[in-house]
Enzyme design. Sequence first.
Site, PDB file in Angstrom:
ATOM      1  N   GLU A  70       0.809  -1.221   0.000  1.00 14.12           N
ATOM      2  CA  GLU A  70       0.000   0.000   0.000  1.00 14.12           C
ATOM      3  C   GLU A  70       0.845   1.274   0.000  1.00 14.12           C
ATOM      4  O   GLU A  70       0.808   2.071   0.951  1.00 14.12           O
ATOM      5  CB  GLU A  70      -0.960   0.000   1.189  1.00 14.12           C
ATOM      6  CG  GLU A  70      -1.960  -1.142   1.161  1.00 14.12           C
ATOM      7  CD  GLU A  70      -3.000  -1.053   2.271  1.00 14.12           C
ATOM      8  OE1 GLU A  70      -2.964  -0.082   3.063  1.00 14.12           O
ATOM      9  OE2 GLU A  70      -3.851  -1.960   2.358  1.00 14.12           O
TER      10      GLU A  70
ATOM     11  N   GLU B 107      -4.979  -8.734   1.090  1.00 15.04           N
ATOM     12  CA  GLU B 107      -5.689  -8.376   2.322  1.00 15.04           C
ATOM     13  C   GLU B 107      -7.161  -8.201   2.004  1.00 15.04           C
ATOM     14  O   GLU B 107      -7.525  -7.572   1.012  1.00 15.04           O
ATOM     15  CB  GLU B 107      -5.178  -7.065   2.935  1.00 15.04           C
ATOM     16  CG  GLU B 107      -3.818  -7.107   3.557  1.00 15.04           C
ATOM     17  CD  GLU B 107      -3.427  -5.754   4.182  1.00 15.04           C
ATOM     18  OE1 GLU B 107      -4.342  -4.979   4.552  1.00 15.04           O
ATOM     19  OE2 GLU B 107      -2.231  -5.483   4.279  1.00 15.04           O
TER      20      GLU B 107
END
Length: 469
Positions: free
Chosen positions: A173, A372
Amino acid sequence: MSDLTEFPEGPVFPEGFVFGAATASYQIEGAAYDDGRGPSIWDTYSHTPGRTAGGDTGDVACDHYHRYREDIGLLRGLGVDSYRFSIAWPRIQPTGQGPANQKGLDFYSRLVDELLEAGIEPAATLYHWDLPQALEDRGGWRVRETAERFAEYTAVVAELLADRVPRWITLNEPWCSAFLGYSVGRHAPGAQEGTGALAAAHHLLVGHGLAVKALRAAGVREVGITLNPDFNVPATDSAGDRAAALRADTQHNLVWTDPILAGRYPEAEQDTWGELITRQDFRREGDLELIAQPLDFLGVNYYRPTLVADAPYREADPAVRVATDNRYAERPWPDVRRNAMGWPVVPETFTRLLTGLKDRYGDALPPIHITENGTAEHDEPASDGAVHDTDRVTYLHDHLTALRAAMDAGVDVRGYYVWSLLDNFEWALGYAKRFGIIRVDYDTQERTPKDSYHWYRRLIAAHRDRNQG
């Protein structure tokens, strides 16, 4: 444990599909001062008064550094094919450069060996936000040197683990690192900048490209990056809201996916960042070719959609404007359940996000791993000590169903990692939010598998039984 028959069976996935669970170093390891580990930006940030909920830090977290064998036992009991963990850069190079700390290397070597002994495939993330503080003191991701140091660190770790870790993720991320860290200021290092945040975004991409080269040189089997693309929807069909959604999409998604997958900068970057993007001396000739090297997979983290409306600049003066002030505002998603984070739960947007990636990039889109997906819920132990997290089970079931729908629509998805294996340090939110399928009592470090753990175990076992039968 609840009677799991009250929950629906999960969707059916093809043979070879990888089921896993994920964690991150600073969120679970603790041992912040053990065995030569240096300070990271998250140590500094969390120890700064007012930065985290309740003044919480990752000093102890889940004490995974000392309890990793117990946690691997829980992974074995879950039946996962793979475990995604991250390596703490300050544990390997306490100042972000120079000779490796042998005790740090030894820890990850033991972890990998224990996973393999348990029949679990390791998947390593090289950077999950814990930048060595010494590098931040030299400019952090604002400066190109950090990308170069990241490549050196990657080479050190790959030399140790390339023969035993088949799947590698360069960055987790990078949007959060660049924009929450250097623009919004809600994550470490807590800066609020304009051009500095855009430079950080670019240097994270450069660091990714350099790390890919280092991993290829080490002979690893699979290399990828994990992004957290938003599914941005205009609040209305007005031209203003549609343009705002494009600006949101540019900042959250295209700033990463266009360079990595298409070798170009986003077309709408001028409208998105205005005067800030004109000061881009951090870009160099050849950077796009470095960033756009072929990948074996793309990691996608997904939690919720975003409803976007047009809005004026919050700060009119571009000299002090932050990089996230892009003339849009998030609006509440109507008529849906919200989880403990306040996020809307809209599973069908997961399908639309993935099919949208396929539509935009076509054959340039590598196979996807969902690295995720999960939810924070208000789950507490019942009188019998069990944790009946029905809302989490429903969330996981519905999002896995949406994932299967994207695969049926032609998206090549190879695996799914639930977030998270354990309740953990949730960054600026401290220990107030729980994403784990295993509850952690932070006072005693006792682990209690929740109903979601048992449901996920049943899903994995049924998948395995179908494909072995």
